[in-house]
Write a protein that holds these residues in place. Structure first.
Motif, PDB file in Angstrom:
ATOM      1  N   LEU A  71       0.782  -1.258   0.094  1.00  0.00           N
ATOM      2  CA  LEU A  71       0.336   0.298  -0.101  1.00  0.00           C
ATOM      3  C   LEU A  71       0.641   0.989  -0.024  1.00  0.00           C
ATOM      4  N   ASP A  72       1.179   1.805  -1.206  1.00  0.00           N
ATOM      5  CA  ASP A  72       1.789   3.222  -1.288  1.00  0.00           C
ATOM      6  C   ASP A  72       0.816   4.651  -1.037  1.00  0.00           C
ATOM      7  N   VAL A  73       1.847   5.290  -0.282  1.00  0.00           N
ATOM      8  CA  VAL A  73       0.630   6.414   0.042  1.00  0.00           C
ATOM      9  C   VAL A  73       1.230   7.686  -0.107  1.00  0.00           C
ATOM     10  N   LEU A 108      -1.262 -10.003   4.597  1.00  0.00           N
ATOM     11  CA  LEU A 108      -0.585  -8.738   4.899  1.00  0.00           C
ATOM     12  C   LEU A 108      -0.273  -7.545   3.926  1.00  0.00           C
ATOM     13  N   ILE A 109      -0.285  -6.462   4.773  1.00  0.00           N
ATOM     14  CA  ILE A 109       0.074  -5.820   4.416  1.00  0.00           C
ATOM     15  C   ILE A 109       1.136  -4.863   5.125  1.00  0.00           C
ATOM     16  N   VAL A 110       2.410  -4.062   4.230  1.00  0.00           N
ATOM     17  CA  VAL A 110       3.239  -3.084   4.259  1.00  0.00           C
ATOM     18  C   VAL A 110       2.781  -2.200   3.287  1.00  0.00           C
ATOM     19  N   THR A 111       2.943  -1.293   3.894  1.00  0.00           N
ATOM     20  CA  THR A 111       2.267   0.646   3.478  1.00  0.00           C
ATOM     21  C   THR A 111       3.878   0.873   3.335  1.00  0.00           C
ATOM     22  N   ALA A 119       4.202   6.024   6.131  1.00  0.00           N
ATOM     23  CA  ALA A 119       4.382   4.036   5.892  1.00  0.00           C
ATOM     24  C   ALA A 119       3.721   4.158   7.393  1.00  0.00           C
ATOM     25  N   GLY A 120       4.674   4.351   8.457  1.00  0.00           N
ATOM     26  CA  GLY A 120       4.611   4.256   9.884  1.00  0.00           C
ATOM     27  C   GLY A 120       3.280   4.431  10.555  1.00  0.00           C
ATOM     28  N   ALA A 121       3.033   5.275  10.146  1.00  0.00           N
ATOM     29  CA  ALA A 121       1.685   6.606  10.526  1.00  0.00           C
ATOM     30  C   ALA A 121       0.463   6.020   9.593  1.00  0.00           C
ATOM     31  N   VAL A 122       0.607   5.528   9.091  1.00  0.00           N
ATOM     32  CA  VAL A 122      -0.911   4.976   8.005  1.00  0.00           C
ATOM     33  C   VAL A 122      -0.930   3.617   8.697  1.00  0.00           C
ATOM     34  N   GLY A 123      -0.234   2.597   8.753  1.00  0.00           N
ATOM     35  CA  GLY A 123       0.318   1.142   9.496  1.00  0.00           C
ATOM     36  C   GLY A 123      -0.039   1.149  10.806  1.00  0.00           C
ATOM     37  N   ASP A 124      -0.196   1.886  11.531  1.00  0.00           N
ATOM     38  CA  ASP A 124      -0.790   2.101  13.181  1.00  0.00           C
ATOM     39  C   ASP A 124      -2.048   2.440  12.992  1.00  0.00           C
ATOM     40  N   LEU A 125      -2.383   3.066  11.822  1.00  0.00           N
ATOM     41  CA  LEU A 125      -4.255   3.955  11.898  1.00  0.00           C
ATOM     42  C   LEU A 125      -4.659   2.286  11.159  1.00  0.00           C
ATOM     43  N   LEU A 126      -3.933   1.729  10.440  1.00  0.00           N
ATOM     44  CA  LEU A 126      -4.443   0.518  10.033  1.00  0.00           C
ATOM     45  C   LEU A 126      -4.649  -0.495  10.260  1.00  0.00           C
ATOM     46  N   ALA A 127      -3.489  -0.512  11.543  1.00  0.00           N
ATOM     47  CA  ALA A 127      -3.922  -2.162  12.955  1.00  0.00           C
ATOM     48  C   ALA A 127      -4.509  -1.852  13.399  1.00  0.00           C
ATOM     49  N   GLY A 128      -4.531  -0.326  13.827  1.00  0.00           N
ATOM     50  CA  GLY A 128      -5.868   0.132  15.146  1.00  0.00           C
ATOM     51  C   GLY A 128      -7.470  -0.396  14.721  1.00  0.00           C
ATOM     52  N   HIS A 132      -3.991  -5.943   8.739  1.00  0.00           N
ATOM     53  CA  HIS A 132      -2.749  -7.252   9.612  1.00  0.00           C
ATOM     54  C   HIS A 132      -1.630  -6.652   8.824  1.00  0.00           C
ATOM     55  N   VAL A 133      -1.016  -5.711   9.349  1.00  0.00           N
ATOM     56  CA  VAL A 133       0.183  -4.574   9.012  1.00  0.00           C
ATOM     57  C   VAL A 133       1.471  -5.597   9.406  1.00  0.00           C
ATOM     58  N   VAL A 134       1.394  -5.448   8.505  1.00  0.00           N
ATOM     59  CA  VAL A 134       3.197  -6.649   8.812  1.00  0.00           C
ATOM     60  C   VAL A 134       4.519  -5.203   8.850  1.00  0.00           C
ATOM     61  N   GLY A 135       4.580  -4.042   8.740  1.00  0.00           N
ATOM     62  CA  GLY A 135       5.002  -3.620   8.089  1.00  0.00           C
ATOM     63  C   GLY A 135       4.920  -1.777   7.382  1.00  0.00           C
ATOM     64  N   ALA A 136       6.611  -0.905   7.381  1.00  0.00           N
ATOM     65  CA  ALA A 136       6.266   0.105   7.032  1.00  0.00           C
ATOM     66  C   ALA A 136       7.642  -0.051   6.270  1.00  0.00           C
ATOM     67  N   ILE A 137       7.303   0.421   5.029  1.00  0.00           N
ATOM     68  CA  ILE A 137       9.123   0.654   4.248  1.00  0.00           C
ATOM     69  C   ILE A 137       8.971   2.235   3.612  1.00  0.00           C
ATOM     70  N   GLY A 138      10.058   2.419   3.634  1.00  0.00           N
ATOM     71  CA  GLY A 138      10.663   3.999   2.137  1.00  0.00           C
ATOM     72  C   GLY A 138      11.073   3.282   0.982  1.00  0.00           C
ATOM     73  N   VAL A 139      10.921   4.116   0.313  1.00  0.00           N
ATOM     74  CA  VAL A 139      11.497   3.187  -1.017  1.00  0.00           C
ATOM     75  C   VAL A 139      12.690   4.000  -1.400  1.00  0.00           C
TER      76      VAL A 139
END
Length: 170
Positions: A71-73, A108-111, A119-128, A132-139
């Motif tokens: 999921l690219d934000v 499984l979702i990677v933001t 990506a971390g902020a959106v991952g936290d939101l989606l987990a809430g 099933h957010v497994v991580g965030a990564i920066g391109v």
């Protein structure tokens, strides 16, 4: 059983990060050190609960594409300027809450963002919301670690149509 599968996914990510850390050590004193993955220890601005992935961990997750949603934000201009991954769902950060119905719960979702902060902020939101957010990564982090990004070309501009003219379809 669902918790066991989620735990196995997280364990695979942690194993991949550990394997990457072992591979990243220089082979000799004269060797150039590999780029260090951004972690809360070396990037104190990353304060999210969502695990920040390095290249090896993300590549390991890509090995099972049928289970994964990338999921690219980022904004469209960031996608075309920087590049991204070959397959992803693009929903900008500001539109996430309005677009929850488009995000599958069975993956499984990677933001993704440029340096993983959004990506971390959106991952936290989606987990809430129970995703099933497994991580965030920066391109850019992925690229710094030797990963190759796909350049996305913007569509050519449409030719302006003169006022009052009709198209062949009319």
């Amino acid at each position: 059983m669902k918790n066991l599968a989620k735990l196995a996914g997280v364990a695979a990510v942690l194993f991949a990060q550990s394997a990457y850390a072992q591979q990243a050590a220089p082979a000799s004193p004269n060797a150039q050190p590999a780029p260090v993955a951004a972690t809360p220890a070396n990037d104190p601005a990353y304060t999210y609960k969502t695990l920040r992935l390095n290249r090896a961990a993300f590549d390991a997750l890509l090995g099972k594409p049928e289970q994964l949603l990338v999921l690219d934000v980022r904004r469209p201009d960031e996608l075309t300027k920087v590049g991204g991954f070959p397959a992803y769902l693009s929903i900008q950060t500001a539109d996430i809450q309005r677009s929850l119905s488009f995000i599958p719960h069975d993956r499984l979702i990677v933001t993704v963002s440029n340096r993983a902060h959004r990506a971390g902020a959106v991952g936290d939101l989606l987990a809430g919301y129970g995703y099933h957010v497994v991580g965030a990564i920066g391109v850019l982090d992925y690229q710094d670690e030797g990963g190759v990004l796909t350049k996305i070309a913007p569509p050519p501009p449409k030719a302006a149509q003169a006022p009052g003219s009709q198209t062949a379809a009319q």
